[in-house]
Design a protein around this motif. Structure first.
Motif, PDB file in Angstrom:
ATOM      1  N   VAL A 123      -2.399  -0.653  -3.676  1.00  0.00           N
ATOM      2  CA  VAL A 123      -1.562   0.247  -2.891  1.00  0.00           C
ATOM      3  C   VAL A 123      -0.225  -0.454  -2.669  1.00  0.00           C
ATOM      4  CG1 VAL A 123      -1.345   1.519  -0.740  1.00  0.00           C
ATOM      5  CG2 VAL A 123      -3.593   1.200  -1.760  1.00  0.00           C
ATOM      6  N   THR A 124       0.851   0.207  -3.086  1.00  0.00           N
ATOM      7  CA  THR A 124       2.193  -0.353  -2.966  1.00  0.00           C
ATOM      8  C   THR A 124       2.941   0.388  -1.868  1.00  0.00           C
ATOM      9  OG1 THR A 124       2.152  -0.777  -5.337  1.00  0.00           O
ATOM     10  CG2 THR A 124       4.274  -0.955  -4.235  1.00  0.00           C
ATOM     11  N   VAL A 125       3.575  -0.364  -0.983  1.00  0.00           N
ATOM     12  CA  VAL A 125       4.350   0.205   0.116  1.00  0.00           C
ATOM     13  C   VAL A 125       5.796  -0.252  -0.048  1.00  0.00           C
ATOM     14  CG1 VAL A 125       4.593   0.322   2.623  1.00  0.00           C
ATOM     15  CG2 VAL A 125       2.329   0.127   1.616  1.00  0.00           C
ATOM     16  N   LEU A 126       6.726   0.714  -0.059  1.00  0.00           N
ATOM     17  CA  LEU A 126       8.155   0.413  -0.211  1.00  0.00           C
ATOM     18  C   LEU A 126       8.974   1.237   0.763  1.00  0.00           C
ATOM     19  CD1 LEU A 126       8.391   0.451  -4.110  1.00  0.00           C
ATOM     20  CD2 LEU A 126       8.564  -1.546  -2.641  1.00  0.00           C
ATOM     21  N   PRO A 127      10.125   0.724   1.214  1.00  0.00           N
ATOM     22  CA  PRO A 127      11.002   1.540   2.063  1.00  0.00           C
ATOM     23  C   PRO A 127      11.759   2.545   1.196  1.00  0.00           C
ATOM     24  CG  PRO A 127      11.963  -0.621   1.731  1.00  0.00           C
ATOM     25  CD  PRO A 127      10.615  -0.645   1.075  1.00  0.00           C
ATOM     26  N   LYS A 128      11.986   3.763   1.733  1.00  0.00           N
ATOM     27  CA  LYS A 128      12.723   4.782   0.986  1.00  0.00           C
ATOM     28  C   LYS A 128      14.219   4.515   1.009  1.00  0.00           C
ATOM     29  CE  LYS A 128       9.517   8.637   1.369  1.00  0.00           C
ATOM     30  NZ  LYS A 128       9.273   9.958   1.946  1.00  0.00           N
ATOM     31  N   SER A 129      14.698   3.905   2.088  1.00  0.00           N
ATOM     32  CA  SER A 129      16.132   3.632   2.201  1.00  0.00           C
ATOM     33  C   SER A 129      16.322   2.175   2.615  1.00  0.00           C
ATOM     34  CB  SER A 129      16.771   4.572   3.226  1.00  0.00           C
ATOM     35  OG  SER A 129      16.277   4.282   4.513  1.00  0.00           O
ATOM     36  N   GLU A 130      17.566   1.759   2.677  1.00  0.00           N
ATOM     37  CA  GLU A 130      17.884   0.395   3.098  1.00  0.00           C
ATOM     38  C   GLU A 130      18.255   0.331   4.582  1.00  0.00           C
ATOM     39  OE1 GLU A 130      17.647  -2.603   1.527  1.00  0.00           O
ATOM     40  OE2 GLU A 130      16.551  -1.431   0.048  1.00  0.00           O
ATOM     41  N   SER A 131      17.851   1.338   5.347  1.00  0.00           N
ATOM     42  CA  SER A 131      18.166   1.317   6.775  1.00  0.00           C
ATOM     43  C   SER A 131      17.383   0.207   7.464  1.00  0.00           C
ATOM     44  CB  SER A 131      17.844   2.665   7.425  1.00  0.00           C
ATOM     45  OG  SER A 131      16.447   2.855   7.470  1.00  0.00           O
ATOM     46  N   ARG A 132      17.885  -0.231   8.587  1.00  0.00           N
ATOM     47  CA  ARG A 132      17.244  -1.312   9.328  1.00  0.00           C
ATOM     48  C   ARG A 132      15.840  -0.916   9.788  1.00  0.00           C
ATOM     49  NH1 ARG A 132      19.132  -5.942  11.871  1.00  0.00           N
ATOM     50  NH2 ARG A 132      17.868  -6.591  13.659  1.00  0.00           N
ATOM     51  N   PHE A 133      15.688   0.330  10.254  1.00  0.00           N
ATOM     52  CA  PHE A 133      14.392   0.799  10.733  1.00  0.00           C
ATOM     53  C   PHE A 133      13.370   0.824   9.598  1.00  0.00           C
ATOM     54  CE2 PHE A 133      11.461   4.328  11.814  1.00  0.00           C
ATOM     55  CZ  PHE A 133      10.870   3.744  12.914  1.00  0.00           C
ATOM     56  N   ALA A 134      13.780   1.294   8.427  1.00  0.00           N
ATOM     57  CA  ALA A 134      12.853   1.358   7.286  1.00  0.00           C
ATOM     58  C   ALA A 134      12.419  -0.044   6.876  1.00  0.00           C
ATOM     59  CB  ALA A 134      13.509   2.075   6.115  1.00  0.00           C
ATOM     60  N   ARG A 135      13.342  -0.995   6.871  1.00  0.00           N
ATOM     61  CA  ARG A 135      12.984  -2.365   6.509  1.00  0.00           C
ATOM     62  C   ARG A 135      12.086  -2.995   7.572  1.00  0.00           C
ATOM     63  NH1 ARG A 135      17.396  -5.572   6.457  1.00  0.00           N
ATOM     64  NH2 ARG A 135      18.764  -3.975   7.241  1.00  0.00           N
ATOM     65  N   ASN A 136      12.305  -2.647   8.861  1.00  0.00           N
ATOM     66  CA  ASN A 136      11.445  -3.173   9.920  1.00  0.00           C
ATOM     67  C   ASN A 136      10.012  -2.641   9.802  1.00  0.00           C
ATOM     68  OD1 ASN A 136      13.531  -4.611  11.056  1.00  0.00           O
ATOM     69  ND2 ASN A 136      13.934  -3.128  12.666  1.00  0.00           N
ATOM     70  N   MET A 137       9.882  -1.388   9.437  1.00  0.00           N
ATOM     71  CA  MET A 137       8.560  -0.765   9.376  1.00  0.00           C
ATOM     72  C   MET A 137       7.830  -1.016   8.057  1.00  0.00           C
ATOM     73  SD  MET A 137       8.190   0.390  12.312  1.00  0.00           S
ATOM     74  CE  MET A 137       6.694   1.305  12.158  1.00  0.00           C
ATOM     75  N   TRP A 138       8.510  -1.619   7.104  1.00  0.00           N
ATOM     76  CA  TRP A 138       7.935  -1.869   5.782  1.00  0.00           C
ATOM     77  C   TRP A 138       6.694  -2.757   5.874  1.00  0.00           C
ATOM     78  CZ3 TRP A 138      10.991  -4.971   1.550  1.00  0.00           C
ATOM     79  CH2 TRP A 138      10.292  -4.961   0.350  1.00  0.00           C
ATOM     80  N   ALA A 139       6.830  -3.929   6.460  1.00  0.00           N
ATOM     81  CA  ALA A 139       5.703  -4.855   6.568  1.00  0.00           C
ATOM     82  C   ALA A 139       4.636  -4.335   7.529  1.00  0.00           C
ATOM     83  CB  ALA A 139       6.183  -6.226   7.011  1.00  0.00           C
ATOM     84  N   THR A 140       5.059  -3.632   8.573  1.00  0.00           N
ATOM     85  CA  THR A 140       4.100  -3.063   9.516  1.00  0.00           C
ATOM     86  C   THR A 140       3.209  -2.044   8.819  1.00  0.00           C
ATOM     87  OG1 THR A 140       5.663  -3.373  11.319  1.00  0.00           O
ATOM     88  CG2 THR A 140       3.866  -1.830  11.698  1.00  0.00           C
ATOM     89  N   SER A 141       3.814  -1.195   8.003  1.00  0.00           N
ATOM     90  CA  SER A 141       3.048  -0.172   7.285  1.00  0.00           C
ATOM     91  C   SER A 141       2.098  -0.806   6.282  1.00  0.00           C
ATOM     92  CB  SER A 141       3.998   0.779   6.564  1.00  0.00           C
ATOM     93  OG  SER A 141       4.852   1.394   7.490  1.00  0.00           O
ATOM     94  N   ARG A 142       2.554  -1.847   5.598  1.00  0.00           N
ATOM     95  CA  ARG A 142       1.702  -2.540   4.635  1.00  0.00           C
ATOM     96  C   ARG A 142       0.509  -3.175   5.336  1.00  0.00           C
ATOM     97  NH1 ARG A 142      -0.840  -7.375   3.353  1.00  0.00           N
ATOM     98  NH2 ARG A 142      -0.952  -7.655   1.128  1.00  0.00           N
ATOM     99  N   THR A 143       0.741  -3.750   6.515  1.00  0.00           N
ATOM    100  CA  THR A 143      -0.338  -4.379   7.270  1.00  0.00           C
ATOM    101  C   THR A 143      -1.340  -3.342   7.765  1.00  0.00           C
ATOM    102  OG1 THR A 143       1.161  -6.136   7.926  1.00  0.00           O
ATOM    103  CG2 THR A 143      -0.844  -5.905   9.202  1.00  0.00           C
ATOM    104  N   LEU A 144      -0.863  -2.163   8.186  1.00  0.00           N
ATOM    105  CA  LEU A 144      -1.781  -1.105   8.615  1.00  0.00           C
ATOM    106  C   LEU A 144      -2.676  -0.655   7.467  1.00  0.00           C
ATOM    107  CD1 LEU A 144       0.588   1.079  10.834  1.00  0.00           C
ATOM    108  CD2 LEU A 144      -1.278  -0.375  11.605  1.00  0.00           C
TER     109      LEU A 144
END
Length: 177
Positions: A50-71
């Motif tokens: 399962v691959t998780v990537l941010p859709k945009s380069e916004s700060r919020f998307a980058r912050n939630m990237w690792a959180t989503s992968r961990t979930l």
């Protein structure tokens, strides 16, 4: 670049992962869990990972990237292996026992405390001063452990109370004459 988010989540054999839009569902030998990810995250299943990537380069998307992968990793690991949290009880006369679907605690109060064991959680007491909490949902296991610990948190003078197995209690010096 996220250090955790860039690693794909491997799916072990015996676990089925289904990606439906922003919802990831994992089904394994211990049960079934699902997590709904935010819209700023793109999740896909390819080659047993399962691959998780941010859709945009916004700060919020980058912050939630690792959180989503961990979930996603937590639900995959949970339905395959499960999670365990161990608690220790310190104090004279403090003890715990599992009776049916209840955890009975004697913690120095004038009465015993009966804690009903929730669905999906198993508890064992190998010794009267050790509690092992096991389940497939990491959040529920941690929440149950925190609720039990809050019934008599460890105090810093004698160290009496319920603490996590890995927790160290900072001890204070008592009164001086």
């Amino acid at each position: 670049m996220s250090r955790i988010g860039k690693h794909p989540v491997p799916v072990p054999s015996g676990v089925q992962v289904n990606v439906d839009g922003q919802t990831v569902t994992a089904k394994g030998k211990l049960g079934q869990l699902s997590v709904k990810l935010i819209d700023e995250i793109k999740v896909s299943m390819e080659d047993g990972k399962v691959t998780v990537l941010p859709k945009s380069e916004s700060r919020f998307a980058r912050n939630m990237w690792a959180t989503s992968r961990t979930l996603v990793n937590n639900i995959v690991k949970g339905v395959n292996e499960g999670f365990t949290t161990n608690l220790e009880i310190n104090g004279v006369g403090y003890r715990a026992a599992v009776q049916g679907k209840e955890l009975v605690l004697q913690l120095g109060y004038s009465h015993e405390i009966r804690y009903p064991i929730p669905e999906g959680i198993q508890m064992k007491t190998e010794r009267p001063t050790a509690i092992s909490i096991t389940g497939y949902d990491k959040q529920r296991v941690g929440q149950v452990a925190a609720e039990i610990r809050s019934m008599r948190p460890p105090e810093p003078f004698k160290g009496k109370g319920i603490k996590y197995e890995t927790e160290t209690i900072l001890r204070k010096e008592g009164k001086k004459k």
